[in-house]
Scaffold this motif. Structure first.
Motif, short mmCIF file in Angstrom:
data_model
loop_
_atom_site.label_atom_id
_atom_site.label_comp_id
_atom_site.label_asym_id
_atom_site.label_seq_id
_atom_site.Cartn_x
_atom_site.Cartn_y
_atom_site.Cartn_z
N LEU A 158 40.43 6.10 -12.13
CA LEU A 158 38.96 6.06 -12.10
C LEU A 158 38.50 4.70 -11.58
CD1 LEU A 158 38.15 7.73 -15.54
CD2 LEU A 158 38.04 8.78 -13.26
N SER A 159 37.55 4.74 -10.66
CA SER A 159 37.00 3.50 -10.12
C SER A 159 35.57 3.35 -10.63
CB SER A 159 37.02 3.58 -8.59
OG SER A 159 36.37 2.47 -8.04
N VAL A 160 35.23 2.18 -11.11
CA VAL A 160 33.89 1.95 -11.67
C VAL A 160 32.87 1.81 -10.54
CG1 VAL A 160 32.48 0.34 -13.03
CG2 VAL A 160 34.83 0.82 -13.73
N GLU A 161 31.76 2.53 -10.67
CA GLU A 161 30.71 2.43 -9.64
C GLU A 161 29.97 1.10 -9.81
OE1 GLU A 161 28.87 6.25 -8.40
OE2 GLU A 161 27.07 5.23 -9.08
N PHE A 162 29.74 0.43 -8.70
CA PHE A 162 29.08 -0.89 -8.75
C PHE A 162 27.57 -0.73 -8.81
CE2 PHE A 162 27.48 -4.57 -6.08
CZ PHE A 162 27.50 -5.47 -7.13
N LYS A 163 27.00 -1.14 -9.95
CA LYS A 163 25.54 -1.12 -10.09
C LYS A 163 25.11 -2.52 -10.48
CE LYS A 163 25.27 3.51 -12.03
NZ LYS A 163 25.38 4.10 -13.36
N PRO A 164 24.75 -3.37 -9.50
CA PRO A 164 24.46 -4.76 -9.85
C PRO A 164 23.32 -4.86 -10.86
CG PRO A 164 23.91 -4.29 -7.55
CD PRO A 164 24.55 -3.07 -8.09
N ALA A 165 23.53 -5.70 -11.88
CA ALA A 165 22.50 -5.86 -12.92
C ALA A 165 21.35 -6.67 -12.39
CB ALA A 165 23.14 -6.56 -14.12
N LYS A 166 21.58 -7.42 -11.32
CA LYS A 166 20.48 -8.21 -10.77
C LYS A 166 20.62 -8.30 -9.25
CE LYS A 166 22.58 -12.73 -11.19
NZ LYS A 166 22.50 -14.04 -11.74
N ARG A 167 19.57 -8.81 -8.61
CA ARG A 167 19.60 -8.96 -7.15
C ARG A 167 20.26 -10.30 -6.81
NH1 ARG A 167 16.26 -5.43 -4.59
NH2 ARG A 167 15.98 -6.73 -2.76
N PHE A 168 20.95 -10.32 -5.70
CA PHE A 168 21.64 -11.55 -5.30
C PHE A 168 20.95 -12.13 -4.05
CE2 PHE A 168 24.88 -8.71 -7.14
CZ PHE A 168 25.27 -9.49 -8.22
N SER A 169 21.04 -13.46 -3.90
CA SER A 169 20.46 -14.09 -2.71
C SER A 169 21.54 -14.36 -1.69
CB SER A 169 19.80 -15.43 -3.07
OG SER A 169 18.92 -15.26 -4.13
N ILE A 170 21.31 -13.92 -0.47
CA ILE A 170 22.30 -14.13 0.61
C ILE A 170 22.46 -15.63 0.86
CG2 ILE A 170 22.73 -13.75 3.08
CD1 ILE A 170 21.29 -11.03 2.69
N GLY A 171 23.72 -16.07 1.02
CA GLY A 171 23.98 -17.47 1.34
C GLY A 171 24.01 -18.38 0.12
N LYS A 172 23.82 -17.81 -1.06
CA LYS A 172 23.88 -18.64 -2.29
C LYS A 172 25.06 -18.16 -3.15
CE LYS A 172 19.45 -20.62 -2.74
NZ LYS A 172 18.20 -19.87 -2.73
N PRO A 173 25.73 -19.09 -3.84
CA PRO A 173 26.82 -18.66 -4.72
C PRO A 173 26.31 -17.66 -5.77
CG PRO A 173 26.79 -21.04 -4.51
CD PRO A 173 25.54 -20.54 -3.84
N VAL A 174 27.17 -16.74 -6.15
CA VAL A 174 26.77 -15.69 -7.10
C VAL A 174 27.62 -15.80 -8.36
CG1 VAL A 174 25.92 -14.05 -5.40
CG2 VAL A 174 28.35 -14.07 -5.91
N ASP A 175 27.12 -15.24 -9.46
CA ASP A 175 27.85 -15.27 -10.73
C ASP A 175 28.86 -14.11 -10.73
OD1 ASP A 175 28.80 -15.24 -13.28
OD2 ASP A 175 26.88 -14.81 -14.25
N PRO A 176 30.16 -14.41 -10.73
CA PRO A 176 31.16 -13.32 -10.70
C PRO A 176 30.97 -12.33 -11.85
CG PRO A 176 32.22 -15.43 -10.31
CD PRO A 176 30.80 -15.74 -10.69
N LEU A 177 30.52 -12.81 -13.01
CA LEU A 177 30.39 -11.92 -14.16
C LEU A 177 29.27 -10.91 -13.97
CD1 LEU A 177 30.94 -14.42 -17.15
CD2 LEU A 177 32.63 -13.06 -15.90
N ALA A 178 28.33 -11.21 -13.07
CA ALA A 178 27.23 -10.28 -12.81
C ALA A 178 27.72 -9.03 -12.07
CB ALA A 178 26.14 -10.98 -11.99
N PHE A 179 28.96 -9.07 -11.59
CA PHE A 179 29.53 -7.92 -10.88
C PHE A 179 30.28 -6.97 -11.82
CE2 PHE A 179 28.45 -10.69 -7.51
CZ PHE A 179 28.41 -9.94 -6.33
N LEU A 180 30.36 -7.35 -13.09
CA LEU A 180 31.15 -6.54 -14.04
C LEU A 180 30.27 -5.45 -14.68
CD1 LEU A 180 33.30 -9.39 -15.64
CD2 LEU A 180 33.92 -7.78 -13.82
N PRO A 181 30.90 -4.35 -15.12
CA PRO A 181 30.11 -3.19 -15.58
C PRO A 181 29.50 -3.36 -16.97
CG PRO A 181 32.46 -2.73 -15.71
CD PRO A 181 32.33 -4.06 -15.04
#
Ligand SMILES: Cc1ncc(COP(=O)(O)O)c(C=O)c1O
Length: 407
Positions: free
Chosen positions: A42-65
């Protein structure tokens, strides 16, 4: 919090709050391990909890389910990405990077998955996590268990490196060495969870193990100035780390942060090459036995084999096999010329890069994942170096020792 899963065999979607392992339609009855490639990952569907800004570092934990609430007590990730000047010079790859994931709390990349499974256990008020391991996943889950206050039941082949088992015991895990292979331990741990409850963290079996490992790719993106590498080398056994890394890159593309997937190269030991052979032969190959110094890659029937093969296709990747001799040479080279002391399984990735580099443009941004520390497998290091006998504490003796031992 409901999570949506997609079966990688039949594409069925399952949305649930429950802990699930494999697709009920495709997996073997009761989730048992069979002797072929496992169906119904089973692969987890990616539903970002928040919007990300292009060109800025992102929080890796925000990608977790699910939310990660206790990260401070078990500081996983944020591992260094080093520019190995001497190896760059030597290979002619001036955009070469080594990701030192060996510097995670328990000494391996596996901590990324254990973090998410520990959070899963807390979210479900479960106090026992069971798993099978060749050593590192067990030590990692045991480390997480100590930080989170979870009981860890760990099934391992009796041949697993002693330091990894001692480490797990030191973290307070209940270690059950078995007279059998890793694949036997895998099956037994699932039976144990079925009989006694709790969560099973078997790599590839619990979909959160793939999911947790994807943070390595999000970190690479941040560390490379908000871009993904051109090519990534990953050491492969069960195929979970590579699937997690690819999922991370794919989620970055889905989030609109990256425009392309890197080429991902799976590196396997010649003596444990189920995925590499399957890739080359275009059919699923399961081994009757494995033999390699890279014990963490020693898997006959890869838990995430099909998923890993799908990702290789999706990334226009390939599989490379390296011999034990090449792995040992790579391990020495990483130590002596980059200051990276890693276990043989990690060194396999570097050996894979060396073998594969004729097919890569030398200006490419190439990243090699160094997944596990060498400190846990000093037996492997003892075969590569020799310790001189102590000499009298006098200058002429010291000089003689230096001349004779380090010629
Ligand atoms: C240090 C290290 N590198 C690589 C691997 C291979 O990962 P996977 O089994 O997910 O392919 C492992 C697995 O145990 C490991 O411990």
């Amino acid at each position: 919090m409901a999570v949506t899963y997609t079966c990688t065999s039949c594409s069925r979607k399952i949305t649930t709050d429950d802990v699930v392992y494999r697709c009920p339609d495709c997996a073997a009855p009761k989730g048992e391990v069979t002797t072929g490639f496992q169906r119904g990952n089973l692969s987890v569907e990616f539903k970002p909890a928040k919007r990300f800004s292009i060109g800025k570092p992102v929080d890796p934990l925000a990608f977790l389910p699910i939310p990660v609430k206790h990260a401070a007590g078990y500081p996983v990730g944020s591992t260094p990405l080093i520019a190995p000047h001497r190896l760059r010079e030597k290979t002619g790859f001036h955009n070469l990077f080594l990701k030192l994931d060996s510097l995670n709390p328990s000494g391996s990349l596996k901590d990324r998955a254990s973090l998410l499974v520990a959070e899963q256990a807390k979210a479900h008020s479960v106090d026992t996590v069971t798993l099978a391991s060749t050593g590192n996943a067990g030590a990692s889950m045991a480390c997480a268990g100590a930080a989170y206050g979870l009981r860890i039941v760990l099934f391992v082949p009796g041949s697993a490196p002693r330091a990894k088992l001692l480490q797990s015991l030191m973290y307070g895990a209940s270690v059950v060495p078995i007279q059998g292979t890793y694949d036997d331990a895998f099956a037994l741990s699932i039976e144990y969870t079925r009989a006694f409850g709790g969560i099973n963290r078997n790599t590839g079996f619990n979909p959160f193990t793939v999911e947790g490992k994807k943070t390595v790719s999000i970190e690479l993106y941040n560390q490379l100035g908000c871009r993904v590498p051109d090519v990534v080398y990953v050491p492969v056994g069960d195929g979970v780390i590579i699937s997690g890394a690819c999922k991370g890159f794919s989620d970055l593309v889905k989030a609109g942060l990256a425009h392309k997937m890197p080429v991902v190269v799976a590196v396997q030991a010649e003596g444990s090459n189920a995925i590499a052979r399957s890739w080359k032969e275009g059919r699923e190959v399961v081994l009757s036995r494995t033999s390699t110094i890279a014990d963490s890659l020693s898997v006959a029937s890869p838990a995430c084999g099909s998923m890993a093969l799908d990702w290789l296709k999706h990334t226009s990747g390939r599989a490379v096999e390296v011999s034990d001799e090449e792995i040992s040479k790579a391990q020495s080279e990483l130590g002596r010329e980059a200051g990276a002391f890693v276990e043989p399984s990690s060194a396999a990735a570097w050996a894979g890069f060396l073998k594969d580099r004729p097919s890569v443009d030398p200006s490419a941004v190439a990243a090699v994942l160094l997944t596990g520390t060498g400190f846990k497998d000093t037996a492997a290091a003892e075969k590569l170096v020799s310790m001189p006998e102590p000499c009298p504490a006098a200058l002429d003796h010291a000089r003689r020792l230096l001349e004779e031992h380090y010629r």
